[in-house]
Enzyme design. Structure first.
Site, PDB file in Angstrom:
ATOM      1  CG  HIS A   1      -1.918   1.097   1.262  1.00  0.00           C
ATOM      2  ND1 HIS A   1      -2.802   1.326   0.223  1.00  0.00           N
ATOM      3  CD2 HIS A   1      -2.195   2.045   2.203  1.00  0.00           C
ATOM      4  CE1 HIS A   1      -3.586   2.357   0.534  1.00  0.00           C
ATOM      5  NE2 HIS A   1      -3.230   2.804   1.723  1.00  0.00           N
TER       6      HIS A   1
ATOM      7  CG  ASN B   1      -4.788   5.384   3.908  1.00  0.00           C
ATOM      8  OD1 ASN B   1      -4.423   5.056   2.786  1.00  0.00           O
ATOM      9  ND2 ASN B   1      -5.195   4.499   4.797  1.00  0.00           N
TER      10      ASN B   1
END
Length: 352
Positions: free
Chosen positions: A298, A318
């Site tokens: 990620h 994020n």
């Protein structure tokens, strides 16, 4: 009959009040409305007044969930209950972070991993990075949001985090010069020749693509769709050009801290493991995540660092929307290359 119906409705209202009070204490969710008649009737019609039914109905209402059948409602409810138990058991351990209900609470870990995470292809990890230490006093804490160069938190959907990490770093550099947002969709559609694959890739390769492509379009002219399509790059819509891509030495958090502290936000990648998907607040750490280049799955954007309750942390943006975590951000323990946060770090040098 009317009396029985009235009694049943009063029972539902009373049970709802008690259940939501307890749920609110452990797992606060901002509801659309507190009125009982706002609860999703289809869910309660299937689940009745069983334990956690009201919690699940409120969750579904809060996050705009839609289930196509009674079987799907029951399946998602079962997963929700399991995740709720996991959240509560984790939070009882008195860790440096807490978990909470969010939009992913009706997904299994396997479903979440498949839909939201990728895998490293050709990671930018290098034994000798090209970041150069420059003169300057490293700030004790840093939060680039305070300088107004961090773009708003976005939601990648089921497509790649790497595009948002890349454009986040480019936007920070671009905003220092001008002030605008850039096209994630162009990276999805056009960067495959640089070892990026539609919804999967890494920022370092994306920076190289933008460099040799001659720029990246603005988000306004090439908006995000979340699926791979035909490349529609137009040179006249370029917002920024990449002169060079700077890579942090593998695992070198001192270099990463120097770059974040004195240059600008930096694209980083790390390994997401079970539980992080339900992160709520605090300084996250894990003893199960990896630190090697092929562990990371990620990509995100390091926008600062600091100390909380004696624990040094990275402040990271994020791409799972503002309903996740701390308004879309999280803190990761600093000093241990936690989950590989300094394994595949890079940032661009840009020009307009």
């Amino acid at each position: 009959m009317a009396a029985k119906l009235l009694f049943f409705l009063l029972f539902l209202v009373s049970a709802l009040s008690v259940a939501l009070a307890g749920f609110e204490e452990d797992n606060p969710i901002r509801s659309v409305t507190q009125r009982p008649d706002s609860i999703e009737p289809a869910i309660l019609g299937v689940l009745g007044s069983c334990r956690h039914a009201f919690h699940f109905a409120r969750f579904a209402r809060r996050y705009g969930k839609s289930y196509g059948s009674e079987e799907e409602i029951k399946k998602r409810f079962g997963i929700f209950v399991e995740n709720l138990a996991f959240i509560r058991s984790t939070n009882r351990k008195d860790l440096s972070y807490t978990l909470g209900i969010n939009q992913f609470a009706d997904l299994t870990w396997e479903e979440f991993r498949t839909n939201r995470l990728g895998a490293a292809q050709n990671c930018s990890a290098t034994a000798h990075g090209n970041h150069r230490f420059v003169d300057g006093v490293l700030p004790v804490t840093r939060d680039w949001r305070e300088q107004g160069i961090v773009s708003p938190v976005k939601d990648q959907g089921s497509c790649g985090s790497w595009t948002f990490s890349t454009t986040g770093a480019l936007e920070a550099a671009y905003t220092q010069l001008t002030g605008s947002t850039l096209s994630e969709q162009q990276l999805v559609d056009c960067a495959s020749a640089f070892n990026n694959f539609g919804c999967g890739g890494l920022p370092s390769q994306a920076f190289e693509y933008v460099k040799y492509n001659g720029g990246i379009d603005t988000e306004q002219t090439y908006p995000y769709l979340g699926v791979m399509g035909i490349c529609n790059f137009k040179q006249e819509n370029v917002g920024v050009k990449v002169i060079d891509s700077i890579n942090i030495t593998l695992g070198a958090e001192d270099e990463l801290k120097h770059a974040v502290g004195l240059v600008r936000p930096v694209s980083v990648a790390f390994e997401v493991v079970k539980g992080f998907n339900l992160y709520k607040k605090g300084v996250y750490s894990s003893d199960t995540c990896g630190r090697d280049p092929m562990d990371v799955n990620h990509a995100v954007l390091a926008v600062g660092y600091g100390v909380e309750d004696g624990i040094p942390y990275w402040l990271i943006k994020n791409s799972w929307g503002t309903n996740w975590g701390d308004n879309g951000y999280f803190k990761m323990e600093l000093g241990k290359n936690m989950c590989g946060v300094a394994t595949c770090a890079s940032y661009p040098i840009v020009a307009v």
